[in-house]
Design an enzyme around this catalytic site. Structure first.
Site, PDB file in Angstrom:
ATOM      1  N   ALA A 197      44.086  32.459  39.859  1.00 43.65           N
ATOM      2  CA  ALA A 197      45.521  32.197  40.089  1.00 43.65           C
ATOM      3  C   ALA A 197      45.884  32.184  41.573  1.00 43.65           C
ATOM      4  CB  ALA A 197      46.386  33.196  39.323  1.00 43.65           C
ATOM      5  N   HIS A 245      44.756  28.613  47.377  1.00 37.39           N
ATOM      6  CA  HIS A 245      43.842  28.873  48.489  1.00 37.39           C
ATOM      7  C   HIS A 245      44.355  28.278  49.790  1.00 37.39           C
ATOM      8  CE1 HIS A 245      40.526  30.765  46.349  1.00 37.39           C
ATOM      9  NE2 HIS A 245      40.725  29.900  45.367  1.00 37.39           N
ATOM     10  N   ARG A 292      34.698  27.803  34.554  1.00 40.88           N
ATOM     11  CA  ARG A 292      35.082  26.737  35.459  1.00 40.88           C
ATOM     12  C   ARG A 292      33.936  25.736  35.509  1.00 40.88           C
ATOM     13  NH1 ARG A 292      34.296  31.892  38.018  1.00 40.88           N
ATOM     14  NH2 ARG A 292      33.057  31.803  39.929  1.00 40.88           N
ATOM     15  N   CYS A 309      57.403  46.814  28.349  1.00 39.77           N
ATOM     16  CA  CYS A 309      56.663  46.935  29.615  1.00 39.77           C
ATOM     17  C   CYS A 309      57.208  45.955  30.653  1.00 39.77           C
ATOM     18  CB  CYS A 309      55.182  46.672  29.394  1.00 39.77           C
ATOM     19  SG  CYS A 309      54.407  47.767  28.197  1.00 39.77           S
TER      20      CYS A 309
END
Lengths: 476, 409
Positions: free
Chosen positions: A45, A48, A312, A403
């Site tokens: 996630a 880059h 991947r 939560c």
């Protein structure tokens, strides 16, 4: 113009959305029961910065521009993006050389703001990092997002602009006549198509082969992850990379957009046909924890709330396969390994605006609407704004997931937007994503799904077809 | 409305706290997130509750019913369907939401009685696939006892905590085959009576020193690989075996819910707030009670802790709290896993609840070197209840810290 996009991951959905800007009937097909359930669902996630990829590669070509497009795309699609920045850490003197190489690489790729920093600077920003750190490369443009949220948002926006999404439709044939595509076949039905875009992720080599191409076979590379509870927040403010090795970027420690800490991934090359083997292994999880603890020694693994693995695609060239092919009308957005997520917006734009539109003389449609509002999450709003939602629809005042403070209103809205399973609700709303992992809300969401869809609770799946939660009734 | 005491949570501890606070004269309000008072009691349809508090053997719903009657008689105000979403320590404000809207209350005292959550599978890092068919025991219990929905046909139970044992029997009675209950430790986690009445009586095997080392099945669970473990809990691969099952029930621990009160000091052993004999945290206006302070063994004790917290919170809110000196912190000596309270308060006679980490047999309990109790058959599943008198606390008065230890005889 009729276009079929194969694969509703982050790449395919962004391409489909981009095609919707033009006068084009867009069909978006995916084999999974929901959007983004392939590679998109289980990766790091990360948006880059672009210093890992060797200059001259297709990866490098799309990574930095893709990164730059994230503000615009996530803004339009109302998807979370936090530019937390990234550190590459040299844990001993010998690794400092690697940082120098990455710095040079990053500069050649046009990565903004890179800086080599002293151990003191690293530790000032990241106090939990191993005090033995010898230095760090800082990349301020790196960020974190939710890839599945981006894919869902892009798909919703494409649909709002006229696209036809067909889930549970695995493409079996790509029809080619006289060197050009004319149809695709999925789920025993044929769709005519002037354009076919292969964004089939881990299956993109098979789809290319259906079109008569001879692509190199993809290898599934498995990455295992450990997700820590929000109580671990603060262990990493930015994305922490170790100095990379030839196989991968290494085991990372990074924050998630909803406040947890993610550790991983491993990089394990599986057999070419093991394309659904998302099992975790004892060795893999141990490697993740050890790798993470090398950078952040005080990391408390007892805060783990979830372990998972994703696959991947890896091709022999270690690079994307993108653009026009020898088959007219058949375009590749294939072999999207890391940094595929980061590259996706730039790739989608280039493929559609610079490859397809000029070739077919397509002009943008003025009626295209780029904005897509996210499912409202009043838990982050002030009293007045939250009360406004409750006034419109009281279930926005009923908390279902304790939560993450997700309300019934959000769950119902997720179902309205296409969630058909517990995972579908979870990935759209984060209900069940928190520290109890659905222990306290699974039954509530199950019953809401059954009510809203008009089906029996025993017909509700967790994820894939057949993954039911309920298997019968209790004696009356 | 001006609120003296605000109680968060309508389970056994919260109901007892609100009742006691209102009876002590405080204007009291209780917030409960679900639409019913009772907390987990409503799903615990088996008997075994109330022997201490009501001198009767009751089911969970019967116990909750009695508490509800007491609560309504006390005059405390109850808000159902109301979720606390934030506690501001500095402003002493509590923000909550319900379908009626978002509200902020500024009480004079707060009793945190939010209970516990179940430890999820992810905490164990069990390798393998991630299919459906895996449930924490409380979820399975709600499905069966509240919604009438059966989770599966062949189950393995991991963990021998009381709720795991209870669910093994419950599923068996509903026609689900229970292949085995696995326990990592060399002794059962739950009460001895539950091992006998839930497993032995129905021929359900209990495999001690065993755990699940892999899950199988990509859609629905198809089975689990189990293995025996060595003395340090590591699986011994040579012992691994496959058990076919479409259901895995987890009873692997409860974690006190304290995420919304992060500002109070926590006791690392209990994992809940550190509390003195008044069930008061280090943040003086915040009290805590029940399973959010420590995981108790009996609901009767949970309710008793709530009553202390509620009464003391009322005294605090009304300016009637009297102290005879600073608290005396308890330190953990040998064989003390859990203890509540975590400090003693001069002038406040105290019922101390203590849990040992492993079966000890006959043992004596020492406080600052003085024997305060001697009990047979000590085991982790059953807490020791020890009354510490006013006089004894007065004798400790000069020391800021007192060591609590359990010495086997």
């Amino acid at each position: 113009m009729r276009a079929a996009v194969i694969g509703a991951g982050v790449v395919g959905t962004l391409i489909a959305r981009e095609l919707c800007r033009y006068p084009c009937d867009v069909l978006l097909l995916d084999r999974a029961p929901d959007v983004g359930w392939g590679i998109t669902k289980a990766n790091s996630a990360i948006v880059h910065a672009g210093f890992h990829d060797a200059p001259g590669t297709t990866r490098a070509r799309f990574c930095v521009p893709g990164n730059a497009l994230f503000d615009e795309v996530c803004g339009e699609l109302d998807v979370p993006l936090v530019r937390v920045g990234a550190w590459v850490l040299a844990l001993d003197e010998s690794e400092l050389e690697v940082l120098e190489e990455l710095l040079a690489r990053g500069r050649a790729n046009g990565v903004p703001g890179l800086a080599l920093c002293s151990p003191r600077e690293v530790l000032a920003d990241e106090p939990a990092v191993n005090p033995a750190v010898a230095g760090g490369l800082w990349a301020p443009s790196a960020g974190i997002t939710e890839p599945w949220a981006l894919a869902l948002a892009a798909a919703e926006n494409a649909i709002a602009n006229g696209a036809d999404l067909r889930l549970g439709h695995a493409v079996t044939h790509v029809r080619v006549r006289n060197g050009r595509v004319y149809a695709v076949q999925a789920a025993d039905r044929s769709w005519e198509a002037d354009l076919v875009i292969n964004a089939a992720g881990l299956w993109s080599d098979r789809v290319a082969a259906m079109a008569g191409l001879e692509p190199p076979p993809l290898t599934p590379r498995r990455g295992q992850y450990v997700l820590l509870d929000k109580a671990a927040r603060g262990l990493a403010r930015a994305i922490l990379f170790p100095a990379p090795n030839p196989l991968s970027k290494g085991i990372l420690v990074l924050p998630t957009v909803d406040g947890g800490i993610l550790l991983g991934p491993t990089a394990e090359d599986l057999a070419p046909d093991a394309r659904e083997d998302t099992d975790t292994t004892a060795e893999g999880l141990q490697a993740v924890v050890q790798g993470a603890q090398r950078m952040v020694p005080g990391l408390d693994v007892s805060l783990s709330v979830k372990v998972f693995a994703g696959l991947r695609p890896e091709s022999p060239s270690e690079d994307f396969e993108v653009g026009a092919t020898e088959v007219e009308g058949f375009y590749q957005a294939a072999a999207m390994r890391s940094p595929g997520l980061t590259a996706a917006p730039a790739l989608a734009r280039w493929l559609v605006r610079e490859q397809i539109a000029p070739t077919y003389a397509l002009r943008p449609r003025p009626e295209f609407r780029a904005a897509r509002p996210a499912i409202p999450h009043p838990g982050i709003l002030d009293d007045q704004a939250w009360n406004a939602w409750i006034e419109r629809d009281p279930p926005f005042g009923k908390v279902i997931c304790h939560c993450n403070q997700i309300t019934e209103g959000e769950v119902v809205e997720a179902i309205r937007r296409g969630a058909r399973t517990l995972d579908g609700v979870k990935f759209r709303t984060r209900a069940g994503f928190g520290r109890c992992q659905g222990g306290s809300c699974t039954d509530e969401i199950l019953l809401i799904l059954a009510r809203e869809l008009g089906i029996e609770p025993s017909a509700v799946d967790l994820g894939l077809p057949g993954s039911t939660i309920v298997r019968g009734e209790v004696r009356p | 409305m001006n609120v003296d005491v605000l109680v968060i949570g309508g389970g056994a501890a919260g109901m007892a706290a609100a009742t006691a606070a209102a009876q002590a004269g405080a204007r009291t309000q209780l917030l409960e997130r679900s639409l019913r008072l009772g907390g987990v009691l409503d799903q615990c349809i088996h008997p075994g509750f109330g022997l201490h508090r009501y001198n009767a053997e009751l089911t969970g719903p019967e116990f909750a019913h009695r508490q509800r009657e007491e609560l309504y008689a006390s005059g405390a105000q109850v808000c159902l369907g109301t979720e606390v979403i934030g506690v501001d320590a500095r402003a002493r404000q509590v923000r909550s939401v319900s379908p009626q809207g978002v509200h902020t209350i500024a009480p004079k005292a707060l009793v945190w009685a939010a209970g516990a959550r179940e430890r999820p599978l992810g905490a164990l890092q069990v390798p393998g696939s991630r299919p459906s068919g895996v449930y924490v025991a409380g979820l399975a219990q709600r499905m069966v006892n509240i919604h009438g929905l059966l989770p599966g046909r062949r189950a393995v139970v991991l963990g021998s905590g009381d709720i795991g044992l209870i669910m093994a029997r419950r599923l068996h009675l509903e026609g689900t085959e229970v292949a085995a209950v696995l326990e990592l430790k060399p002794f059962a986690g739950g009460l001895l009576r539950n091992v006998v009445q839930c497993l032995d009586d129905f021929g359900i095997p209990l495999l001690l020193e065993h755990t699940v080392i892999a899950l199988h099945g990509r859609r629905r669970l198809e089975g689990v690989t189990v293995a025996a473990v060595d003395g340090s809990g590591r699986p011994r691969p040579e012992t691994q075996a496959f058990i076919e099952a479409d259901t895995l029930i987890l009873s692997v621990g409860l974690i006190p819910e304290t995420e919304l009160v992060p500002f109070v000091e926590r006791d690392p052993g209990n994992r809940g707030p550190a509390v003195n004999a008044r069930m008061q945290t280090d943040c003086p206006w915040v009290f805590a009670a029940g399973n959010c302070t420590v995981i108790y063994d009996l609901v009767d004790t949970v309710a008793a802790s709530g009553a202390v917290a509620g009464e003391q919170a009322a005294h605090f809110a009304l300016g009637r709290m009297q102290g005879l000196g600073p608290d005396i912190r308890l330190s953990r000596g040998e064989n003390v896993a859990h203890m509540v309270p975590t400090s003693l308060s001069p002038g406040v006679p105290t019922r101390l609840s203590l849990r040992v980490p492993q079966p000890l047999g006959r043992a004596r309990v020492l406080l600052a070197g003085r024997e305060i109790a001697r009990r047979p058959g000590l085991r982790p599943s059953e807490m020791l209840e020890i009354t510490i008198s006013h006089e004894l606390i007065a004798q400790l008065d000069s020391c800021p810290e007192a060591k609590l230890e359990v010495i086997p005889l």
